[in-house]
Design an enzyme around this catalytic site. Structure first.
Site, PDB file in Angstrom:
ATOM      1  N   THR A 144    -108.824 -15.864 -32.885  1.00 49.60           N
ATOM      2  CA  THR A 144    -107.844 -16.333 -33.868  1.00 49.60           C
ATOM      3  C   THR A 144    -108.262 -17.663 -34.488  1.00 49.60           C
ATOM      4  OG1 THR A 144    -106.079 -15.236 -32.624  1.00 49.60           O
ATOM      5  CG2 THR A 144    -105.415 -16.912 -34.221  1.00 49.60           C
ATOM      6  N   GLU A 145    -108.783 -18.553 -33.671  1.00 55.24           N
ATOM      7  CA  GLU A 145    -109.107 -19.898 -34.146  1.00 55.24           C
ATOM      8  C   GLU A 145    -110.326 -19.920 -35.064  1.00 55.24           C
ATOM      9  OE1 GLU A 145    -107.560 -22.640 -33.893  1.00 55.24           O
ATOM     10  OE2 GLU A 145    -106.133 -22.432 -32.257  1.00 55.24           O
ATOM     11  N   SER A 146    -111.396 -19.200 -34.688  1.00 57.24           N
ATOM     12  CA  SER A 146    -112.655 -19.337 -35.429  1.00 57.24           C
ATOM     13  C   SER A 146    -113.363 -18.030 -35.715  1.00 57.24           C
ATOM     14  CB  SER A 146    -113.604 -20.241 -34.637  1.00 57.24           C
ATOM     15  OG  SER A 146    -114.010 -19.582 -33.437  1.00 57.24           O
TER      16      SER A 146
END
Length: 263
Positions: A61-63
């Protein structure tokens, strides 16, 4: 959903994992060899006893598993750590996948402990900060944070495919564990890490000179507004007391009666 971030198969294991979460660490010294991204997630999961699917879901989700990712606010690497937060967690190079995943896993482990294993609250705090979770008594009413919690949870429950990537990790020597004294950084509490996160964000958005310029501009605007109001008051025509007296007599019922009777 709840998980226990500090839960081992026996008492000794639980003690070791608890020590890992609160220890002084330098992740750059942990590994000298080449490791796959999957192996890095496995090691982080075992060290902090955080479900591996949760760690992978956060990184996805983050990267989207991009170790070189940098957000507009300055968050770095796979788990998108702010520079100040990374330093407090013992991460010297946030773009090193091994250090980043270990630091991010340590941080989510602290949050899981803080919220008694409540994954959704921990994720909300990871995204928006524990202060906002406390302020709103749960997941904050921020669309970004609410979507973030749902997205990570869906990835975690549905499974995440990790890219077949291998990384060479660097370090000063081959020792591992919290006892290595080379370049160690004290581990931060959740509150300290979050304070540094927001300070770092503000520092990236506004410099001290920006702050001084804002104060100067705000003072000038206030002064100009006061002067404008004063000028408007001075422009109003003066009205004497006799004028108001005349108006009262003119429309007085008794006076009107006398005038009408004379007519």
């Amino acid at each position: 959903m709840r998980v226990n971030a500090i839960q081992g198969t026996d008492t000794n294991t639980a003690v070791e994992q608890n020590r890992a979460v609160n220890s002084i660490e330098n992740f750059s010294s942990y590994l000298q060899t080449t490791a796959s991204l999957e192996e890095i997630f496995t090691e982080a999961s075992e060290r902090y006893n955080v479900p591996k699917d949760l760690i992978k879901a956060i990184a996805k989700t983050e990267s989207d598993f991009n170790p070189n990712a940098t957000s507009g606010s300055g968050a770095q690497g796979l788990m998108q750590l702010m520079p100040a937060t990374a330093r407090e967690l013992g991460v010297e190079d946030a773009y090193d996948p091994y250090q980043n995943v270990m630091g991010g896993t340590k941080y989510i482990s602290q949050l899981l402990n803080k919220y008694n294993g409540d994954v959704k609250l921990a994720l909300a705090a990871y995204n928006a900060g524990s202060g906002n979770v406390a302020k709103y008594g749960g997941i904050p009413p921020f669309k970004e944070t609410q979507n973030y919690v749902v997205k990570v949870t869906n990835y975690m429950n549905g499974g995440v495919q990790v890219p077949e990537a291998y990384y060479s990790t660097s370090g000063a020597n081959g020792t591992t564990g919290a006892n290595n004294s080379t370049g160690t950084v004290a581990a931060a509490s959740v509150e300290e890490a979050e304070d540094n996160y927001f300070k770092d964000t503000l520092n990236q958005l506004f410099s001290y000179d920006d702050y001084l310029r804002f104060i100067d501009l705000y003072t000038k605007v206030q002064q100009e507004q006061k002067e404008k109001e004063k000028e408007e008051e001075e422009k109003q025509p003066g009205i004497s007391d006799s004028y108001y007296s005349y108006q009262e007599i003119k429309y007085n019922p008794a006076v009107l009666g006398i005038i009408n009777s004379n007519n």
